[in-house]
Design an enzyme around this catalytic site. Structure first.
Site, short mmCIF file in Angstrom:
data_model
loop_
_atom_site.label_atom_id
_atom_site.label_comp_id
_atom_site.label_asym_id
_atom_site.label_seq_id
_atom_site.Cartn_x
_atom_site.Cartn_y
_atom_site.Cartn_z
CD GLU A 365 169.42 -6.02 25.20
OE1 GLU A 365 170.20 -5.88 24.25
OE2 GLU A 365 169.32 -7.08 25.84
CG HIS A 396 144.47 -13.84 7.84
ND1 HIS A 396 143.20 -13.83 7.28
CD2 HIS A 396 145.31 -13.40 6.88
CE1 HIS A 396 143.29 -13.42 6.02
NE2 HIS A 396 144.56 -13.15 5.76
CE LYS A 520 172.89 -11.50 30.46
NZ LYS A 520 173.93 -10.74 29.81
O1 LIG Z 1 177.03 -11.14 22.34
P1 LIG Z 1 176.86 -11.55 23.75
O2 LIG Z 1 177.87 -10.94 24.67
O3 LIG Z 1 176.84 -13.05 23.88
O4 LIG Z 1 175.46 -11.03 24.25
C1 LIG Z 1 174.28 -11.45 23.66
C2 LIG Z 1 173.14 -10.57 24.06
O5 LIG Z 1 172.98 -10.60 25.46
C3 LIG Z 1 172.70 -9.30 25.96
O6 LIG Z 1 173.85 -8.82 26.58
C4 LIG Z 1 171.55 -9.30 26.91
O7 LIG Z 1 171.69 -10.31 27.86
C5 LIG Z 1 172.40 -8.48 24.71
O8 LIG Z 1 172.59 -7.15 24.90
C6 LIG Z 1 173.33 -9.11 23.72
O9 LIG Z 1 173.00 -8.79 22.41
#
Ligand SMILES: O=P(O)(O)OC[C@H]1O[C@](O)(CO)[C@@H](O)[C@@H]1O
Length: 557
Positions: A365, A396, A520
């Protein structure tokens, strides 16, 4: 930081020429030099880093160090640690290192010393932990909390999950009253299992989300809230109301206090952190609450101290002796000059079961990017594909591919030197120490065999093709003196800084993650279409058919 394309620098060109020669050199030839093992091994903060099984030489390393200097790595390190706005696309610093500064330190960012705030949060965590450990934190019906469920995903899950598992041996006696669990998946399957088994009267949920908008976490939180309200309020337990349930069964950890309040988290139960802490770099503060609950606050502070020791090393050690820099350069050499773009993380210690998953987020990421700071598309590879599993189990499973497949893969072997010497019962200690020896033997045997191939056998002789091992797979071996809060802190910080150095060389920003945003948004639209049963008409044929399959299933067709 240098913004010129790194592959157009003299240092890069010299490495390209040098790589021509190294590509045809087998590791077994490099090991004709007996001094190699020592020459490529360095130590810091309770860790030993053996890079001798990388397919490189003194000359390679010297050229890579030139590349690091040309990319401005020394200046980048100072900028990171000083709190400069190294997260350019989001215009903010990346100050996870400030979360582990000692109380007497000071770090002024935008005119404000951030250290007192960091320690105030640690003190608030300590108070919560103490109340829970002392069975003083009671649920709405007056019974002490027994199960704490962390609801979070990504950085709000993987770090705490990994560390609580790794350091479970360090649980102090008073922590035994509390069991810590994790639910991250948006489908609710992990949570549903807990809701089936736990008593709502004695269950506390920690909603961990930096943004407090992550749908995965909020959908789990909503289910948890409904479960508590249904069992404790609607079922009519006398004297229990919604406000009591919200106050006594929910803690929130976030950088967005207003969103936590809106959701119903009582102000006294809100732990805050800052926008300048990236999600995947956040286990060192409030997001680490589940860790502190399992290992106690004193051990949590040891974890921070170990990471800080690595930060100090990173800041002060010369580039050529600097563990994160060396680890990063080995990676750059593999990805960009030897075309090795698969990287396997292989801990030889069951306690590090979740370490690979943690690193997958940290590395991919952070550095799975193709646009430079100035928006240019890179013309070279960046982050390799990284995956892993406990080494002994992976032997394994996928080691076959490492030994005889067609892909070049670089491996990180990770193990503690000492284990089980403190087990009280002598007979058990003897057996467990033998098992540890067995594990180390396997770890060292695998890296040796991957390196030498058939030459690892005394008399290789003629062998049919299916029994041949070509070797020449590079690897790193990382030994911890023992697995303690401090060495684990140092190990994590080592990888964090490795990622930073690689990003500096590639000219990319390791602290944003724009690549996850569009998914998203589209998922939100798709969810609406799924619920409304229309809006899919102009979609591609595959997605249309998938949606229709769900509607058919819902109708029982
Ligand atoms: O802590 P949050 O804002 O819920 O985000 C959770 C995770 O989602 C992300 O933003 C990726 O969608 C990550 O970088 C982060 O760790």
């Amino acid at each position: 930081m240098n913004h010129a394309p790194i592959d157009q620098t003299g240092a890069w060109q010299r490495l390209m020429e040098h790589a021509e020669e190294m590509r045809t050199t087998h590791l077994r030839e490099l090991f004709l030099d007996q001094a190699r093992g020592h020459a490529f091994t360095q130590q810091a903060a309770g860790l030993t880093l053996d890079l001798s099984k990388q397919r490189w030489s003194d000359t390679t390393l010297a050229l890579l160090l030139d590349l690091a200097r040309e990319a401005g790595v020394p200046e980048g390190i100072q900028a990171l640690l000083a709190g400069e706005r190294v997260n350019v696309s989001e215009d903010r610093p990346a100050l996870h290192t400030a979360l582990r500064l000692p109380a007497e330190a000071s770090l002024v960012v935008d005119g404000e010393d951030v250290v007192p705030g960091v320690h105030a949060t640690l003190d608030r965590m300590a108070t919560m932990v103490a109340r829970l450990h002392a069975r003083q934190w009671r649920g709405a019906t007056g019974r002490p909390i027994h199960d704490v469920v962390n609801l979070g995903v990504g950085g709000s899950d993987l770090g705490p999950l990994m560390v609580t598992h790794a350091l479970a041996d360090y649980r102090p006696a008073d922590a035994h009253h509390v069991e810590v669990h994790f639910a991250s998946t948006m489908d609710g399957s992990q949570l549903a299992d807990y809701l089936n088994r736990f008593n709502p009267e004695t269950t506390l949920f920690v909603i961990s989300s930096k943004s407090f908008t992550t749908i995965d976490t909020l959908s789990n939180a909503r289910t948890a809230r409904d479960w508590l309200l249904a069992r404790l309020v609607n079922d009519g337990i006398q004297g229990v109301d919604e406000e009591m349930v919200m106050r006594q069964h929910f803690v929130g950890v976030s950088a967005k206090p207003e969103k936590m309040s809106e959701w119903g988290i009582a102000e006294a139960n809100q732990l805050l952190f800052w926008e300048w802490v990236g999600g995947r770099y956040s286990l060192w503060g409030a997001i680490g609450l589940p860790i502190a609950l399992v290992i106690g606050m004193a051990n949590f502070r040891e974890l921070l101290a170990g990471a800080h020791a690595m930060d100090e090393h990173f800041a002060k050690a010369p580039l050529g002796d600097n563990l994160p820099v060396l680890l990063a350069l080995a990676g750059i050499w593999n990805v960009n000059f030897l075309d090795i773009r698969a990287h396997s993380i292989l801990p030889y210690d069951g306690r590090l079961e979740h370490f690979a998953a943690y690193l997958e987020q940290l590395e991919m990421e952070s550095n799975g990017k193709s646009a430079t700071h100035d928006g240019r598309q890179v013309s070279y590879s960046t982050c390799p594909v990284l995956w892993g599993q406990l080494g002994p189990n992976a032997q394994h499973a996928f080691y076959q591919l490492l030994h005889q497949g067609t892909q070049p893969v670089v491996c990180d072997f990770i193990a503690p030197l000492t284990r089980y010497d403190d087990v009280e019962d002598a007979a058990t200690r003897k057996h467990l120490m033998a098992q540890h020896r067995l594990t180390l033997a396997n770890c060292f045997a695998q890296s040796r065999l991957l390196m030498l191939g058939d030459d690892a056998i005394d008399e290789p002789g003629e062998r049919p093709g299916h029994k041949r091992y070509r070797g020449n797979q590079p690897s790193t071996t990382l030994l911890l003196d023992r697995l303690t809060p401090a060495t684990l802190g140092a190990l994590i910080a080592l990888y964090e800084h490795k990622v930073f150095v690689q990003a500096a060389i590639w000219g990319i920003n390791p602290f944003d993650q724009w690549g996850v945003e569009l998914g998203k948004q589209i998922a939100g639209e798709t969810e609406r279409i799924l619920a409304d049963h229309h809006g899919h008409e102009n979609m591609d044929a595959s997605t249309r058919a998938l949606l229709e399959a769900v509607w058919h299933a819902e109708r029982g067709e």
